[in-house]
Design an enzyme around this catalytic site. Structure first.
Site, PDB file in Angstrom:
ATOM      1  N   SER A 145       6.927  -0.663   4.141  1.00  0.00           N
ATOM      2  CA  SER A 145       5.730  -1.355   4.626  1.00  0.00           C
ATOM      3  C   SER A 145       6.200  -2.665   5.228  1.00  0.00           C
ATOM      4  O   SER A 145       7.323  -3.112   4.965  1.00  0.00           O
ATOM      5  CB  SER A 145       4.813  -1.635   3.424  1.00  0.00           C
ATOM      6  OG  SER A 145       3.855  -2.617   3.734  1.00  0.00           O
ATOM      7  N   TYR A 158       3.416  -3.903  -5.412  1.00  0.00           N
ATOM      8  CA  TYR A 158       3.589  -3.223  -4.112  1.00  0.00           C
ATOM      9  C   TYR A 158       4.707  -3.897  -3.323  1.00  0.00           C
ATOM     10  O   TYR A 158       5.625  -3.231  -2.810  1.00  0.00           O
ATOM     11  CB  TYR A 158       2.265  -3.278  -3.337  1.00  0.00           C
ATOM     12  CG  TYR A 158       2.206  -2.411  -2.101  1.00  0.00           C
ATOM     13  CD1 TYR A 158       1.963  -1.044  -2.189  1.00  0.00           C
ATOM     14  CD2 TYR A 158       2.370  -2.962  -0.824  1.00  0.00           C
ATOM     15  CE1 TYR A 158       1.889  -0.250  -1.057  1.00  0.00           C
ATOM     16  CE2 TYR A 158       2.296  -2.179   0.317  1.00  0.00           C
ATOM     17  CZ  TYR A 158       2.055  -0.823   0.196  1.00  0.00           C
ATOM     18  OH  TYR A 158       1.978  -0.037   1.337  1.00  0.00           O
TER      19      TYR A 158
END
Ligand code: NAD
Length: 263
Positions: A145, A158
């Site tokens: 990401s 995350y």
């Protein structure tokens, strides 16, 4: 969709019953890949596989919780038993849980790291074993990401996990290099999938702003054009990495984010 022939490469995609993974599987199949749709629920995985078969492609659905070692071992074994080998892995399964560090439940932290990191490790290990057994090259693609490179509030596990995938990919690249097993991380910006749609009201509540402001002032604020990245954008990069032929492109992260993060 881009067209680069995959010439029958066997491609395992985790989390492929929805969102980015589903589109990658469709694009791979359209380009002649034999795809294994791995996801939590067999019926959802099979539904995606059936749609691909209906469109003329080759696909197998397998039930696989990527945090469950036995299910990963069995799922990759089933892929090999069905299609003979694994040439490409896209470790894509993921979820999002947002909270302030001081409010984060330990069990939620562990769940996030298990899906994103244990899942990437276990699927990589099983697919690399098949490549090494055959002394064959391959591609291990990890779904990172923009948060593999920068941090945002409320996303501690995350961000931690997505940063960790860069280390895993570089290690795979070093160990896999002699056989031509390449590993790269794709780092998308925000893509409108169920994972992101769920976050918009959650962030609006947490920050006390409207959903429209979450999109414009948080998610797309630093892009060059205020646009979401699409599942096709990400799938096209995944296709390129699956088809790329040499170790010249390994150990890298490729950011696909409308310029949100430039490296
Ligand atoms: P999504 O929710 O649409 O799809 C995720 C899929 O993963 C679902 O089918 C779900 O069932 C599956 N899954 C969840 N836990 C699993 C597990 N333990 N084992 C197997 N499958 C499991 O989400 P998405 O947006 O397509 O996200 C896919 C990946 O892309 C994730 O790794 C996510 O972090 C990453 N990503 C997404 C965005 C975005 O903006 N959507 C941006 C950057 C990175």
């Amino acid at each position: 969709m881009m067209n680069i022939p995959l010439n029958g490469k066997v491609c395992v995609v985790t989390g492929a019953a929805s969102g980015i993974g589903k589109r990658i599987a469709e694009v791979y199949a359209h380009n002649g890949g034999k795809v294994v749709i791995a996801d939590l629920k067999l019926d959802a995985a099979e539904a995606t596989a059936q749609a691909i078969r209906d469109a003329g492609g080759e696909a197998l659905g397998v039930e696989m919780d990527v945090t469950n070692e036995q299910q990963v071992v069995d799922g990759i074994a089933k892929a090999v038993a069905t299609f003979g080998q694994v040439d490409v892995l896209v470790s894509n399964a993921g979820i999002q849980i947002i909270n302030k560090i001081t409010d984060f439940k330990f069990e939620d932290w562990k769940k996030m790291l298990a899906i994103h990191l244990d899942g990437a490790f276990l699927t990589t290990r099983e697919c690399m074993k098949d490549m090494e057994r055959r002394k064959a090259p391959g591609a291990i693609i990890l779904m990172g990401s923009v948060h593999s490179h920068l941090a945002s509030p409320l996303k501690a596990p995350y961000v931690t996990a997505k940063h960790g995938l860069l280390g895993l990919a570089r290690t795979i690249a070093k160990e896999g290099g002699p056989l031509g097993i390449r590993s790269n991380v794709i780092c998308p910006g925000f893509v409108r999938t169920p994972l992101v749609d769920k976050q918009i009201p959650e962030q609006a509540k947490e920050f006390g702003i409207s959903e429209d402001e979450v999109i414009k002032k948080i998610m797309l604020k630093d892009t060059v054009d205020g646009e979401f990245t699409t599942v096709d954008d990400v799938a096209n990069v995944a296709l390129t990495l699956a088809a790329f032929e040499t170790n010249a492109l390994t150990g890298q992260s490729i950011v696909v984010s409308h310029g949100w993060f430039m490296q």
